[in-house]
Write an enzyme that holds these catalytic residues in place. Structure first.
Site, PDB file in Angstrom:
ATOM      1  N   ASP A  68      71.846  20.348  70.543  1.00 32.46           N
ATOM      2  CA  ASP A  68      72.355  19.108  71.134  1.00 32.46           C
ATOM      3  C   ASP A  68      73.873  19.086  71.137  1.00 32.46           C
ATOM      4  OD1 ASP A  68      72.475  16.589  72.207  1.00 32.46           O
ATOM      5  OD2 ASP A  68      71.808  15.533  70.421  1.00 32.46           O
ATOM      6  N   GLU A 112      62.798  11.419  72.072  1.00 27.25           N
ATOM      7  CA  GLU A 112      63.491  10.406  71.277  1.00 27.25           C
ATOM      8  C   GLU A 112      62.946   8.999  71.534  1.00 27.25           C
ATOM      9  OE1 GLU A 112      67.760  12.656  70.731  1.00 27.25           O
ATOM     10  OE2 GLU A 112      67.561  11.275  72.414  1.00 27.25           O
ATOM     11  N   GLU A 124      80.629  13.953  72.104  1.00 28.83           N
ATOM     12  CA  GLU A 124      79.740  13.343  71.123  1.00 28.83           C
ATOM     13  C   GLU A 124      79.822  14.012  69.764  1.00 28.83           C
ATOM     14  OE1 GLU A 124      74.942  12.523  70.514  1.00 28.83           O
ATOM     15  OE2 GLU A 124      75.681  13.344  72.410  1.00 28.83           O
TER      16      GLU A 124
END
Length: 875
Positions: free
Chosen positions: A425, A346, A453
């Site tokens: 993820d 990332e 998240e």
């Protein structure tokens, strides 16, 4: 006597230390009559004072700050169960950790039972609670021999006769083990368990049980949903570390023994010479609770802050820089835990810059840490986020295995590969990462995400321990016998020297640490599963509930039921069947955003088209991901017939008419699961309301507000996804619900004064694809005439609450104001969308045919008092 009193609502404690001499002689208190009488009188006075304080604690407002360590006074009938508990305590040995254990024991017993334990230091003259390591207790002439080795961090709770006296021994393999034993004993008392005839040994499942915080040095927290950092502010460690101390205590109480305190997207300043003394202050606060400090580091630090022109891990200058940095750290933090590394992921720089491998990078740092006993956690979250989505063979899920399996055996023994539990993820549901069975010669730790998240961001109830339990129990078939993930990460399966569990917590400055009071069960659950992965999630939920809310049977039964069902419920109205969470992956990761994961390089594709949905990850026709599993597992997932329904769309692309094992088609399951999930959240609200007289008013109101918001947002999810797939597939809902809202009045169809219609993008995030907004400072209004029968109704108003303004709303029936509010919830959005949508219920409204229902909105800054619809439902 050493006494302490802290008037911040968090601690009431007095420590009485009465030293009657050296050694543990079996002797009474004769010969010390005068001193004994005085001291007993003093102890009684202090105990009375503290009992009054404890009573005040029991009646004060509950903030959630103390979490599961409330030590609330037990009801009298239950407290009598512990009348025989010794009133004296003796500590064998002395250390900062043992002193924490002693203070915790005194504090807990006093607050729960109203009894102030007397520390008689080194002399056993009567019944006592004895604290110490097995070795130190034996050195005092007590022959205690556990039936098996405790290990370094295990503990033994044992009722025993010592020198003729009835004693309760809390023994540990180390001082940290004693601390864990004290917390274990206090937990039993708080939950009303019998401690009269104890003989219980516990050992942690793995040596690594660590928390990670993704805190930035400026005080923000990446993927944090509970306020700003407890560690940092404005580029420095905070001056006041009181909350850090209390956080360390919470972590220690569930057996967590390490914590990395900064973001894995690391700021190199954390390694600057002037910053290291600040880190030492945090380590000093952690140390009494047995927590080792660790930090995340930027692999390019030798170049960014070290004055070198390279960070090539095979350049000797880079290695020398890391060795000196490690020496500098251990000089002031001798028990420093190590480094966490995120690289080549990332946008983070990594060894690929120099055509080196993760093993090259990890080992150069490991070499610097090894002389000091430090560890490198190298995250396996390494992938290309610029994949060509048009290539059907591309698959982000393959990245961890492809990058790390070829390097198995090349990592030093003090390197741990930190592996996310699934291959993508932290989605609402994923299969187990293939990498767990792909590293036989390398240490592993499983990475679990406590901060929610992708599972509701602590605005939705979602207890994650059942998800983690399924992962930990999954058999990877990596040997002849069963090889569940829990045994692989502990090091047992492949006989690795170190391994374990890492949890991403992201606790913040919110009073109750994780924003949603019920979300703290996830932190508790992580600690308990890391300690003992054989525990049942229901048992964990019950423990947590009793410690957090007390032993009222209705409260325990209700909260445990809500917690246990919350994860599958959340999954059902977001992304079922392994389609992942279907959220806005390019922005907030919150609320529906179905197409955000398509036609970009991030690789979270679900490949929905007009014919069907799902990723083909088979070996035969797809990406080949399934082939990374061992053969027995791959055989299950390669076949449509044997793939579990709950993961079908993760592994296979199928038509909307494909029939599941349940007998439903894919498309009907999508409709049904979303309607059933939204209805189940309404049931959460009803369940919670039944506890009104059983839970303190503060937490009752807070949780009710959150559950009511979740009930509304579940409908936002339901409508967005059902409408999207209705249009995409062209197949109607067999039950006639999707796309049909007979009680809903679209805002753009109302009589508008000042409001103007706007298109919403993506279209599914507003009913009918449109909303209305107001840009006039004085406000706007929208109204319609009620055409139903007279009666009592609920009004549901769908509006958008952005964090870049605080619009005001007022709703009238005729001239009567029935509700008003400010859109100030600070949702994670700055525009109209699924993440800013709020569905507010206004109940008990009396309506008659012809009544005018009017809503007025006043915009603020960039938030334009946006409305989607009003729904009128008879109660």
């Amino acid at each position: 006597m050493n006494s302490s009193w802290r008037m911040n609502g968090q601690m009431y404690s007095v420590l009485l230390v009465l030293d009657f001499g050296v050694g543990w002689r079996s002797t009474g208190y004769d010969g010390h009559a005068s001193q004994s009488v005085k001291l007993r009188l003093l102890a009684a006075i202090v105990a009375l004072f503290l009992f009054t304080a404890a009573d005040a604690v029991g009646t004060r407002a509950e903030t959630g700050y103390e979490a599961w360590l409330r030590y609330a006074p037990l009801e009298k009938a239950l407290a009598r169960k512990y009348d025989a508990l010794p009133s004296n305590v003796i500590t064998a040995g002395d250390s900062v950790v043992l002193r924490s254990a002693l203070r915790e024991l005194i504090r807990g017993i006093q607050r729960m039972l109203g009894t102030t334990l007397v520390d008689v230091a080194r002399q056993l003259g009567g019944p006592a609670i004895v604290l110490g390591t097995i070795e130190d207790i034996r050195n005092r002439g007590v022959d205690l021999r556990p039936s098996r080795e405790l290990g370094d961090e295990g503990f033994w709770l044992k009722s025993a006769k010592l020198h003729g006296f009835d004693c309760l021994v809390v023994a540990g393999g180390s001082d940290r083990g004693v601390l864990y034993g004290v917390f274990g004993l206090l937990s039993k008392i708080a939950r009303g368990e019998d401690v009269a005839s104890l003989d219980e040994m516990q050992q942690p499942s793995a040596p690594i049980r660590w928390a990670n915080q993704w805190d930035n040095l400026d005080g923000s927290i990446e993927r944090g949903y509970a306020g700003r950092s407890i560690f940092f502010d404005n580029g420095n460690v905070r001056d006041d570390l009181t909350r850090v101390r209390d956080y360390a205590r919470l972590l220690a109480s569930v057996g967590i023994n390490g914590c990395a305190i900064n973001n894995v997207n690391a700021n190199p300043r954390a390694l600057e010479p002037d910053f290291l003394p600040q880190l030492a202050r945090v380590a000093d606060v952690f140390r009494p609770w047995g927590i080792r400090l660790s930090i995340a580091v930027d692999l390019s630090s030798p170049k960014l802050i070290g004055g070198l022109d390279t960070f090539d891990p095979l350049d000797s200058r880079a290695g020398q820089w890391w060795r000196k940095k490690a020496d500098d750290i251990y000089r002031i933090i001798p028990d420093f835990g190590g480094f966490v590394v995120k690289a080549d992921s990332e946008g983070r720089l990594g060894p690929s810059t120099y055509h080196r491998t993760p093993a090259d990078a990890a080992n150069v740092i490991a070499g610097a840490l090894k002389p000091h006993g430090g560890i490198v956690f190298y995250r396996a979250f390494v992938y290309n986020h610029h994949l060509d989505w048009r290539d059907l063979k591309n698959d982000r899920a393959k990245a961890a295995y492809d990058n790390f399996h070829p390097l198995d055996g090349q990592f030093d023994d003090n390197v741990i590969i930190q592996i996310k539990h699934g291959p993508i993820d932290f989605q609402a549901r994923e299969p187990v990462s293939t990498l767990f069975s792909g590293l036989e010669k390398t240490n592993e730790a499983i990475e679990l995400q406590i901060t929610e998240e992708y599972t509701g961001q602590q605005r939705h109830l979602c207890f994650l321990a059942p998800m983690w339990k399924q992962v930990l129990e999954f058999d990877m078939h990596a040997g002849r016998d069963g090889t569940p993930v829990k045994d692989i990460v502990s090091g047992r399966t492949f006989r690795r020297p170190v391994g374990g569990f890492v949890g991403i917590v992201n606790a913040g400055l919110d009073t109750n640490w994780l924003a949603h009071p019920l979300a703290m069960a996830n932190l508790y659950g992580f600690g308990r599963l890391a300690w003992n992965p054989d525990l049942d999630p229901g048992t964990i939920a019950e423990e947590w509930t009793r410690l957090t809310f007390g032993n009222d049977p209705l409260v325990v039964r209700t909260i445990v039921d809500m917690q246990r069902s919350s994860w599958p419920v959340y999954e059902s109205y977001t992304g079922p069947l392994g389609a992942q969470t279907l959220t806005d992956i390019l922005g907030s990761h919150y609320g529906p955003g179905i197409e955000s994961s398509e036609e970009n390089g991030w690789g979270q594709w679900h490949r929905a088209d007009k014919e069907g949905i799902g990723m083909d990850r088979t070996v035969a026709t797809g990406t080949g991901f399934i082939g990374q599993y061992r053969v027995p597992v791959a055989r299950i997932y390669e076949s449509l017939a044997s793939t579990p329904d709950k993961l079908l769309l993760f592994f296979h692309h199928v038509s909307y008419g494909y029939v599941l094992h349940s007998g439903k088609t894919i498309i009907q399951h999508i409709y049904d699961s979303h309607y059933e999930g939204a209805a189940h959240v309404e049931e959460f609200v009803r369940q919670w309301k039944a506890l009104k007289e059983h839970v303190d008013a503060e937490r009752y109101a807070d949780i009710l507000t959150r559950l009511e918001y979740q009930a509304g947002h579940a409908v936002v999810w339901r409508d967005a996804i059902c409408n999207y797939f209705l249009r995409k597939s062209g197949i109607a809902d067999a039950k006639g619900r999707a796309g049909h809202f007979p009680h809903r009045v679209e805002a753009e169809a109302m009589e508008l004064q000042g409001y103007v219609p706007v298109d919403v993008t993506p279209w599914e995030n507003a009913s009918g694809g449109k909303a209305i907004e107001c840009t006039r400072p004085q406000g706007c209004s929208a109204s319609f005439s009620f055409s139903g029968d007279a009666g009592r109704y609920s009004l549901y108003v769908l509006y958008f609450d952005q964090r870049n303004g605080e619009s005001k709303f007022r709703i009238f029936v005729g001239d009567k104001l029935v509700d008003q509010w400010v859109a100030s919830d600070q949702l994670p959005a700055t525009k109209i969308g699924g993440d800013s949508a709020v569905r507010r219920r206004i109940g008990g409204v009396e309506l008659h045919r012809g009544d005018q229902i009017r809503i007025k909105g006043i915009p603020d800054r960039d938030e334009h008092a946006v409305l989607d619809y009003i729904e009128v439902t008879q109660e």
